[in-house]
Design a protein around this motif. Structure first.
Motif, short mmCIF file in Angstrom:
data_model
loop_
_atom_site.label_atom_id
_atom_site.label_comp_id
_atom_site.label_asym_id
_atom_site.label_seq_id
_atom_site.Cartn_x
_atom_site.Cartn_y
_atom_site.Cartn_z
N GLU A 1 -7.50 3.27 -1.19
CA GLU A 1 -8.34 2.10 -1.40
C GLU A 1 -7.60 0.79 -1.19
OE1 GLU A 1 -10.11 2.51 -5.22
OE2 GLU A 1 -11.45 4.11 -4.54
N GLY A 2 -6.31 0.84 -0.98
CA GLY A 2 -5.57 -0.37 -0.64
C GLY A 2 -4.99 -1.12 -1.84
N LEU B 1 -2.76 -0.07 -3.76
CA LEU B 1 -1.33 0.20 -3.86
C LEU B 1 -0.52 -0.90 -3.17
CD1 LEU B 1 0.59 2.35 -5.00
CD2 LEU B 1 0.67 3.35 -2.73
N ASP B 2 -1.02 -1.38 -2.03
CA ASP B 2 -0.34 -2.48 -1.34
C ASP B 2 -0.29 -3.72 -2.22
OD1 ASP B 2 -1.45 -1.94 2.12
OD2 ASP B 2 0.04 -0.97 0.85
N ARG C 1 -1.54 12.84 1.84
CA ARG C 1 -1.95 11.81 2.78
C ARG C 1 -3.31 11.23 2.46
NH1 ARG C 1 1.10 10.32 6.43
NH2 ARG C 1 2.88 11.54 7.08
N GLU D 1 -5.12 4.94 -4.92
CA GLU D 1 -4.70 3.56 -4.67
C GLU D 1 -4.24 3.39 -3.23
OE1 GLU D 1 -3.04 0.95 -7.21
OE2 GLU D 1 -3.31 2.10 -9.05
N TYR E 1 10.48 6.28 -0.88
CA TYR E 1 10.82 6.46 0.52
C TYR E 1 9.65 6.93 1.36
CZ TYR E 1 15.46 5.87 -1.28
OH TYR E 1 16.55 5.35 -1.90
N ARG E 2 8.97 7.99 0.92
CA ARG E 2 7.93 8.57 1.75
C ARG E 2 6.81 7.59 2.03
NH1 ARG E 2 6.94 14.10 3.10
NH2 ARG E 2 4.79 13.42 3.29
N ALA F 1 6.89 4.45 2.02
CA ALA F 1 7.33 3.31 2.81
C ALA F 1 7.66 3.70 4.24
CB ALA F 1 8.54 2.68 2.15
N GLU F 2 7.52 4.99 4.54
CA GLU F 2 7.83 5.40 5.90
C GLU F 2 6.68 5.10 6.85
OE1 GLU F 2 10.48 6.44 7.78
OE2 GLU F 2 11.35 5.66 5.93
N GLY F 3 5.50 5.10 6.30
CA GLY F 3 4.33 4.78 7.09
C GLY F 3 3.74 5.97 7.80
#
Lengths: 487, 312
Positions: free
Chosen positions: A292-293, A295-296, A374, A289, A482-483, A485-487
């Motif tokens: 492939e996007g 998840l956003d 990643r 996800e 957290y991870r 959302a860290e980018g």
């Protein structure tokens, strides 16, 4: 959610478990339980001058019923006695009387210069034998007045243990009723007293009296006995006989008993297929996800990250747990349908719980990896590595490393190896499984080793199991919150 | 009330030295259509992801619909419709199934589901395609579906990352009219785009982002006027040009450059009305005849390029 994947791996599980179970079921359609007839054979010599050799058999059931009307044969054994081989010429056939005995007398006159034996008609195996004529060696077989025949029955299943029973007759083959029976237990491997017929326990024989023979000269000790060397004495008046019989650690073969057949799949298929199942269905739960996007799309909705985590867990685990339970129950049903015996319900319950634990622990582990990785490829690679490490190599690795610290096979080695193996969910599962199968004593591939004294305490296994559920869960939640959302 | 508020929003990505966002402070009042402009890598998507709780800022804060996105993310997201630049879908599900899923996440009223979903699909032009699986969708259709997802919960605020990207001219016109509709409805829209022409036409205000810094926030026209000057042209068709007047024109305030070719005089600069009047007066005073005079308006692109070039 990958339902073709689910079908394939569930099918593989079903195939492995059910085929394996079926292969192990006894072909005769029933488990060989305790034999219906236990024979006790006596060879005797009619008095101290050994001039009248005779043979006698007492037949009883495992629960101590004297069996009347059992066909017993006197056979001529020429040449070496090979148990169960060939068809010996049958000389006489008797049926046991109401007390369960059959007697064969006057052998010296009827069959001189022969080696004679008695067998049950229903099965092979010489129960007792005697020599007549010039082959008779007077004096060498004289005992102190009595003759004692011991029968042992090994019980399989959850309780295990061995039942010892005996028949006691005098030198003329006459059953001795009312004889006192004594059992004195020594540890396996302990030195036996010598000479045996002068042996006596330190606290005296009276402390070890377990009962008396019945009118047929028969005694059965119906409580199962554990491993050990048992010095057994029967005595009545001048007749006194001491013998020893050994009960070994119950290492029931995997073929014996419905519990064991079910356990077989727990030892071999479950630890391989269930983690693989968890891997196939969870490794990409988050990673795909992310890539492939979608998840956003999900995380930008009014949902909590914790909610998303548990939703993913419920989806992955929920879709697997039903097929797994179904397959395992089908195996139980298969065992029952073929043999009309089912594994004990306590064992089925613990077996299911342990399998569910294994599935859940690995699902959480792969979900955590999926959310930390990643890329999709990394998620798959790391998941595969963990699967191979924990499911396949860890057993060998822990055995080898333990071997650096203690001699292989020793108690210390075993304890080091089992402690180390707690560092994988599969290790925890295998030890939990072996503890819920009493009498099986198999720890994964390491094989049969020792008794319960050497295993990890149950509380340690439970703590390790809980750690293997909470640690990946915490990691998974941390990664999502957290991870990512860290980018 | 401000639908969006950021206070010194800063983001440094892990392992990178250069910040992606530096002290971004802006606010978008209700009812505005706000355009976020910037070259690639300026930080627009970073900003949007922070507003959408997908990314945590290194320092600073942001509020959406009055709610802090770090402290109250779930509540904040209830008020926003989001269209990402690269929407991801589950290829095995249909468009409608996706909307149904999103609607359930919004907690929308199940009894009105079906009608509402059809309405939204119709609005974005996917009425027929709604039942087909997303893997059969073209790029344009996927973006329309993403837009449908943003509109689904009837939010007071819409955040759209490159809404016109991948759309044909008809689609772009549709987006434009949709935005106008939304504004009339009292909604607030925050959108980022590369298409300066589009932004110019619809946005109330525009913010220009460059290398993480917000350079300027103002109405598009104001920005154009203030910074597009270098490219603005006054074209005058003349007769009897007098060379001496050229210097006088150059000396005028707001004039950057003057050139003559054939009979066409071109004056470059930040040509406000006063400057133009002065140019005409000077020409007439010197006896130059004016046949026609035409002002080519500066545009946002010019301003944009000027602003960002200057900062490079």
């Amino acid at each position: 959610m990958g339902s073709p994947r689910l079908l394939i791996i569930a099918g593989l599980l079903a195939l492995a478990v059910l085929a394996g179970t079926y292969a192990l079921l006894p072909s005769s359609g029933g488990f060989s339980g305790p034999p219906a007839q236990i024979p006790y054979g006596f060879n005797y010599y009619g008095g101290l001058n050994s001039s009248k050799p005779g043979l006698a058999i007492l037949v009883a059931s495992p629960t101590g019923n004297h069996l009347q009307g059992v066909e017993v044969r006197l056979v001529n054994i020429t040449g070496p006695i090979l148990t169960g081989e060939g068809n010996y010429p049958v000389l006489e056939t008797h049926l046991t009387d109401s007390s369960g005995w059959a007697q064969f007398g006057d052998l010296q006159n009827l069959y001189p210069d022969s080696r004679l034996g008695v067998i049950l008609a229903s099965r092979q195996g010489i129960i007792a034998s005697v020599l007549t004529g010039s082959r008779n060696q007077p004096g060498s077989l004289v005992t102190d007045g009595g003759v004692l025949a011991i029968g042992t029955v090994q019980l399989s299943g959850a309780s295990g243990g061995t039942i010892i029973s005996l028949g006691f007759a005098d030198q003329a083959g006459q059953p001795q009723s009312g004889a006192d029976v004594y059992y004195w237990r020594l540890d396996l491997g302990a030195q036996l007293p010598s000479p045996l017929d002068a042996a006596a326990p330190p606290d005296g024989w009276n402390q070890h009296r377990v009962g008396a023979t019945d009118a047929s000269g028969y005694f059965i000790h119906s409580d199962p006995l554990g491993p050990g060397q048992y010095i057994i004495r029967a005595s009545k008046g001048a007749f006194n006989y001491i013998t020893v019989t050994t009960v070994y650690s119950s290492t029931s073969s995997l073929n014996s008993g419905p519990d064991s057949v079910l356990a077989f799949s727990g030892l071999f298929f479950i630890p391989l297929i269930l983690p693989l199942m968890a891997l196939i269905l969870s490794y990409d739960a988050i990673a795909r996800e992310k890539t492939e996007g979608s998840l956003d799309m999900l995380l930008s909705k009014p949902v909590t990250r914790t909610g998303v985590a548990f939703g993913k867990l419920a989806g992955a685990f929920g879709s697997m747990v039903f097929p797994v339970v179904a397959v395992l129950l089908a195996a139980v049903a298969l065992i029952w349908a073929t043999t009309l015996q089912a594994p004990t319900s306590g064992f089925i319950a613990s077996f299911l719980v342990e399998a569910i634990f294994l599935l859940l622990a690995y699902t959480l582990l792969f979900l955590a990896i999926s959310s930390l990785a990643r890329s999709l490829g990394t998620a798959l690679l790391i998941s595969l590595l963990f699967f191979l490490l924990f499911s396949i190599f860890w057993g060998v690795a822990t055995a080898l490393i333990a071997g650096l610290f203690a001699p292989v096979g020793s108690v210390a080695w075993f304890q080091i190896a089992t402690t180390m193996s707690l560092s994988s969910p599969t290790g925890v599962y295998q030890q939990l499984l072996s503890q819920s199968i009493q009498g099986l004593n198999a720890i994964g591939f390491i094989g049969s080793l020792g008794g319960s004294a050497e295993q990890q305490p149950l509380i340690a296994l439970i703590v390790a199991g809980l750690l293997w559920l909470t640690a990946p869960l915490v990691l998974f939640l941390y990664a999502l919150k957290y991870r990512i959302a860290e980018g | 009330m401000n639908e969006i508020e950021t206070e010194k929003l800063t983001k440094v990505y892990r392992g990178k030295k250069t910040p992606a966002l530096i002290d971004l402070t802006l606010s978008v009042p209700r009812g505005e259509i706000f355009g976020f402009l910037g070259p690639n890598g300026a930080g627009k998507t970073t900003t949007i992801r922070i507003l959408m709780t997908l990314l945590r800022p290194t320092t600073g804060s942001a509020r959406v619909a009055g709610l802090d996105v770090l402290k109250n993310p779930m509540e904040a997201m209830r008020h926003v419709g989001f269209m990402p630049e690269n929407p991801g879908f589950y290829s095995g599900l249909s468009g409608k199934q996706h909307l149904r899923y999103y609607a359930s996440l919004y907690g929308l009223d199940r009894s009105r589901f079906d009608g509402h979903l059809n309405e939204v699909l119709q609005r974005v032009g996917l009425a027929d395609a709604g039942i087909r699986k997303v893997k059969t969708y073209s790029l344009g259709m996927k973006r329309r579906l993403a837009l449908a997802g943003a509109l689904l919960s009837d939010p007071e605020l819409l955040i759209l990352d490159e809404p016109s990207l991948g759309l044909d001219p008809e689609g772009m016109a549709f987006v434009r009219s949709l935005l106008k509709e939304l504004q009339q409805d009292g909604r607030t829209v925050f959108l980022s785009s590369h298409l300066l022409g589009e932004i110019e036409k619809v946005c109330t205000r525009v913010g220009i982002l460059h290398r993480g810094k917000l350079l300027r926030v103002d109405a598009p026209r104001e920005i154009s006027k203030a910074f597009g000057g270098r490219q603005a042209v006054l074209e005058v068709e003349t007769r009897n040009m007098v060379p001496a007047v050229l210097d006088e024109l150059r000396a005028l305030q707001g004039v950057a450059q003057v050139e003559v070719k054939d009979n066409t005089l071109r004056v470059f600069g930040a040509l406000d009305d006063d400057t133009v009047i002065e140019v005409n007066r000077k020409l007439v005073a010197k006896g130059v005849s004016i046949l026609s005079s035409r002002r080519v308006e500066p545009d946002l692109e010019a301003a944009f390029l000027a602003l960002t070039e200057a900062k490079t």
